[in-house]
Design a protein around this motif. Structure first.
Motif, PDB file in Angstrom:
ATOM      1  N   ILE A 117       0.826  -1.200   0.000  1.00  0.00           N
ATOM      2  CA  ILE A 117       0.000   0.000   0.000  1.00  0.00           C
ATOM      3  C   ILE A 117       0.865   1.256   0.000  1.00  0.00           C
ATOM      4  CG2 ILE A 117      -1.679   1.329   1.348  1.00  0.00           C
ATOM      5  CD1 ILE A 117      -2.817  -1.407   2.290  1.00  0.00           C
ATOM      6  N   LEU A 118       1.914   1.261   0.836  1.00  0.00           N
ATOM      7  CA  LEU A 118       2.816   2.435   0.847  1.00  0.00           C
ATOM      8  C   LEU A 118       3.599   2.542  -0.455  1.00  0.00           C
ATOM      9  CD1 LEU A 118       3.296   4.644   3.039  1.00  0.00           C
ATOM     10  CD2 LEU A 118       1.899   2.711   3.748  1.00  0.00           C
ATOM     11  N   TYR A 119       3.942   1.413  -1.045  1.00  0.00           N
ATOM     12  CA  TYR A 119       4.598   1.415  -2.359  1.00  0.00           C
ATOM     13  C   TYR A 119       3.699   2.103  -3.379  1.00  0.00           C
ATOM     14  CZ  TYR A 119       7.231  -0.808  -6.252  1.00  0.00           C
ATOM     15  OH  TYR A 119       7.981  -1.071  -7.365  1.00  0.00           O
ATOM     16  N   GLY A 120       2.401   1.796  -3.317  1.00  0.00           N
ATOM     17  CA  GLY A 120       1.453   2.447  -4.217  1.00  0.00           C
ATOM     18  C   GLY A 120       1.353   3.939  -3.975  1.00  0.00           C
ATOM     19  N   GLN A 121       1.422   4.361  -2.703  1.00  0.00           N
ATOM     20  CA  GLN A 121       1.358   5.797  -2.406  1.00  0.00           C
ATOM     21  C   GLN A 121       2.550   6.528  -3.021  1.00  0.00           C
ATOM     22  OE1 GLN A 121      -1.639   6.718  -0.658  1.00  0.00           O
ATOM     23  NE2 GLN A 121      -1.802   4.541  -1.208  1.00  0.00           N
ATOM     24  N   ARG A 122       3.705   5.882  -3.062  1.00  0.00           N
ATOM     25  CA  ARG A 122       4.891   6.497  -3.676  1.00  0.00           C
ATOM     26  C   ARG A 122       4.780   6.519  -5.198  1.00  0.00           C
ATOM     27  NH1 ARG A 122       7.388   2.776  -0.180  1.00  0.00           N
ATOM     28  NH2 ARG A 122       8.367   1.616  -1.896  1.00  0.00           N
ATOM     29  N   ASN A 123       4.247   5.442  -5.750  1.00  0.00           N
ATOM     30  CA  ASN A 123       4.242   5.309  -7.211  1.00  0.00           C
ATOM     31  C   ASN A 123       3.165   6.125  -7.904  1.00  0.00           C
ATOM     32  OD1 ASN A 123       6.390   3.521  -7.209  1.00  0.00           O
ATOM     33  ND2 ASN A 123       5.332   1.937  -8.375  1.00  0.00           N
ATOM     34  N   ILE A 124       1.980   6.197  -7.320  1.00  0.00           N
ATOM     35  CA  ILE A 124       0.835   6.755  -8.046  1.00  0.00           C
ATOM     36  C   ILE A 124       1.038   8.209  -8.463  1.00  0.00           C
ATOM     37  CG2 ILE A 124      -1.591   7.417  -7.767  1.00  0.00           C
ATOM     38  CD1 ILE A 124      -2.020   4.631  -6.486  1.00  0.00           C
ATOM     39  N   ALA A 436       8.634  10.365   3.723  1.00  0.00           N
ATOM     40  CA  ALA A 436       8.097  11.671   3.331  1.00  0.00           C
ATOM     41  C   ALA A 436       8.715  12.209   2.042  1.00  0.00           C
ATOM     42  CB  ALA A 436       8.296  12.677   4.463  1.00  0.00           C
ATOM     43  N   ALA A 437       9.968  11.894   1.790  1.00  0.00           N
ATOM     44  CA  ALA A 437      10.651  12.395   0.582  1.00  0.00           C
ATOM     45  C   ALA A 437       9.988  11.910  -0.697  1.00  0.00           C
ATOM     46  CB  ALA A 437      12.116  11.965   0.596  1.00  0.00           C
ATOM     47  N   TRP A 438       9.264  10.789  -0.626  1.00  0.00           N
ATOM     48  CA  TRP A 438       8.629  10.220  -1.826  1.00  0.00           C
ATOM     49  C   TRP A 438       7.107  10.328  -1.770  1.00  0.00           C
ATOM     50  CZ3 TRP A 438      12.159   7.086   1.053  1.00  0.00           C
ATOM     51  CH2 TRP A 438      13.468   7.120   0.556  1.00  0.00           C
ATOM     52  N   LEU A 439       6.579  11.062  -0.779  1.00  0.00           N
ATOM     53  CA  LEU A 439       5.129  11.162  -0.602  1.00  0.00           C
ATOM     54  C   LEU A 439       4.693  12.625  -0.564  1.00  0.00           C
ATOM     55  CD1 LEU A 439       4.725   8.442   2.199  1.00  0.00           C
ATOM     56  CD2 LEU A 439       4.137   8.191  -0.229  1.00  0.00           C
ATOM     57  N   PRO A 440       4.830  13.325  -1.674  1.00  0.00           N
ATOM     58  CA  PRO A 440       4.511  14.761  -1.672  1.00  0.00           C
ATOM     59  C   PRO A 440       3.060  15.055  -1.309  1.00  0.00           C
ATOM     60  CG  PRO A 440       4.749  13.928  -3.921  1.00  0.00           C
ATOM     61  CD  PRO A 440       5.254  12.858  -3.010  1.00  0.00           C
ATOM     62  N   GLN A 441       2.149  14.129  -1.620  1.00  0.00           N
ATOM     63  CA  GLN A 441       0.733  14.374  -1.352  1.00  0.00           C
ATOM     64  C   GLN A 441       0.417  14.362   0.147  1.00  0.00           C
ATOM     65  OE1 GLN A 441       2.129  11.481  -2.188  1.00  0.00           O
ATOM     66  NE2 GLN A 441       0.637   9.851  -2.538  1.00  0.00           N
ATOM     67  N   TYR A 442       1.356  13.840   0.953  1.00  0.00           N
ATOM     68  CA  TYR A 442       1.143  13.806   2.405  1.00  0.00           C
ATOM     69  C   TYR A 442       2.008  14.821   3.153  1.00  0.00           C
ATOM     70  CZ  TYR A 442      -1.415   9.498   1.526  1.00  0.00           C
ATOM     71  OH  TYR A 442      -2.329   8.587   1.069  1.00  0.00           O
ATOM     72  N   ALA A 443       2.621  15.738   2.447  1.00  0.00           N
ATOM     73  CA  ALA A 443       3.500  16.724   3.107  1.00  0.00           C
ATOM     74  C   ALA A 443       2.757  17.490   4.202  1.00  0.00           C
ATOM     75  CB  ALA A 443       4.080  17.685   2.070  1.00  0.00           C
TER      76      ALA A 443
END
Length: 488
Positions: A117-124, A436-443
């Motif tokens: 699931i976290l992999y998907g959050q980074r990729n999408i 956080a570095a790969w999850l800009p939508q959750y900044a």
């Protein structure tokens, strides 16, 4: 023929080389262009040198370019292939390490479960950037071939939100069919005909015929139990076959992540897995394998470069779908395969918005799926559990809604079997902060997550997992390869 193929994440060196040589096995494709792009200049230059050596050795007019400028690579491309892993092995390490603190033991962790699931959050978010570029600079109606996991989530996002003609591709069906053909004593996998349907990594062989003769459950169970290797390595898959009545495409270790009955207690994990290779259930097995493969390639690169001087042998063309799809689209030589697409009536008892993996035929008119397939009820129920998680995960990745992300993780079958809601909420906070570095939508959510973590009283543990192996050194890998060569 003359057209352009862009490969995003081309620094996945071994896989890029396989796709490249497969495509060049099609005689009409000798004069096409490959545009390689990756965030790593180092990896790009290594793979370009290998592909240039192949072109030179085979005296081909094929053009190969490499750039870190993705839009430049995509300009005018008719086909775009993605094999990216956003965050690389660093983020992947967190996908395995952090859930272990909360008792969640994953073998692969790249499809669902906490890691997937976290992999998907980074990729999408990155997939949507690809789609934007494809719409703006690639050929009109360019086709996007996604090989990256989590397959269903990435493909779902690209179709629903990226608005690009997308198909998801995997090799699990082919590998499962090869196993079945072997245990049944077939001389070639081509003797086996089958219908395999479901969702990626939970696809089911619902019809089997060997040389035209129908194969039933009892015969297949007996064949697997009599096999000297698979009877030991695929204990979980055989048990599922006995209970569900059909064989699953997915490896013993990966399947155990989707069916929590086999992986929720450490003593049960060791009962069902086999440690002869990572794929049979080892804790963090694919992370170890990927790390060793990267280290081996970096060290032994001169050997890989030397091997690229050999002539391309069309008889060794792999069963990866990409080259066969392109051949069918461009030449009208019909190809039958199993593809990941939006359901839309393909499988009657799964949701219409889900991404399903099912049989289809390809010709100049495109990918044409066989519709109206109905899964056995148990198979559909298992797929539904994952689809609900995938849908929430995609929506969370698009919206940056951390509460929805936590609900998606909570509803994952293995996570729900192992962890409490309080543990899930803290685990997701920890994973979002770490990545956080790969999850800009959750900044916007990171400061509050850090604050909650500083006050949390949820207990965790430092645990390597039920069946962990250490990453082997180059020297150990050399010794093992030498021993295998001597024995074989």
């Amino acid at each position: 023929m003359s057209f352009k193929i862009a490969i995003i994440g081309a620094g996945s060196v071994g896989f890029t080389k396989k796709l490249f040589t497969d495509i060049l096995c099609v005689p009409e494709f000798k004069g096409i262009e490959f545009a390689l792009t990756d965030v790593s200049e180092h990896n790009l230059q290594m793979i370009k040198a290998i592909l240039d050596r192949i072109v030179e050795a085979n005296k081909l007019p094929t053009k190969v370019t490499a750039t870190t400028d993705r839009r430049k690579a995509l300009e005018g491309a008719r086909y775009v292939i993605s094999c990216v892993r956003v965050g690389g092995l660093e983020a992947y390490g967190d996908d395995i390490r952090i859930p272990l603190k909360y008792g969640i033991d994953q073998c692969v962790g790249d499809t669902i479960c906490a890691g997937g699931i976290l992999y998907g959050q980074r990729n999408i978010p990155v997939i949507l950037d690809f789609c934007k570029d494809i719409r703006e600079v690639a050929e009109t109606d360019a086709k996007f071939l996604n090989y990256a996991n989590p397959m269903a989530m990435n493909t779902w996002a690209a179709i629903e939100y990226g608005k690009v003609d997308t198909v998801g591709l995997c090799h699990g069906v082919q590998h499962g069919a090869e196993q079945i053909a072997e245990v049944l004593g077939a001389k070639s996998p081509r003797e086996l005909d089958y219908v395999c349907s479901g969702i990626n990594h939970q696809t089911w062989f619902i019809e089997l015929r060997l040389n035209g003769r129908e194969i039933g459950k009892d015969e297949l169970v007996a064949a697997f139990e009599a096999h000297p290797v698979y009877s030991r390595q695929e204990k979980l898959r055989i048990d599922v076959l006995k209970r569900f009545g059909v064989y699953s495409t997915e490896s013993n270790g990966h399947l155990s992540e989707y069916l929590p009955w086999y992986r929720k207690r450490p003593d049960e994990i060791t009962r069902w897995i086999d440690m002869s290779d990572w794929i049979h259930g080892e804790t963090g097995g694919y992370l170890r394998y990927s790390t060793e493969t990267r280290n081996w390639f970096e060290t032994e690169y001169p050997q890989f470069l030397e091997a690229a001087s050999k002539p391309i042998d069309p008889s060794k063309r792999s069963n990866e779908h990409a080259s066969h799809i392109l051949e069918a689209l461009e030449t009208n030589r019909v190809y039958r395969g199993h593809f990941n697409v939006k359901n839309d009536g393909v499988i009657t008892n799964l949701p219409q918005d889900a991404i399903v993996e099912s049989p289809g035929f390809v010709d100049r008119f495109g990918i044409n799926m066989a519709a109206g397939i109905t899964l056995p009820e148990a198979c559909a129920a298992t797929c539904m559990s994952s689809i609900n998680v995938q849908r929430m995960s995609v929506h969370a990745a698009i919206s940056g809604d951390i509460d929805l992300l936590k609900l998606a993780v909570l509803h994952d079958p293995l996570v729900g079997a192992v962890s409490t809601p309080e543990e899930v909420w803290q685990m997701v906070d920890e994973m979002v902060v770490a990545q956080a570095a790969w999850l800009p939508q959750y900044a916007h959510a990171v400061p509050a997550a850090k604050e909650r973590l500083s006050k949390s009283r949820v207990k965790t543990r430092e645990w390597a997992g039920a069946a962990r192996r250490s990453v082997r050194s180059i020297e150990e890998l050399r010794a093992e390869k030498a021993a295998l060569k001597q024995a074989g």
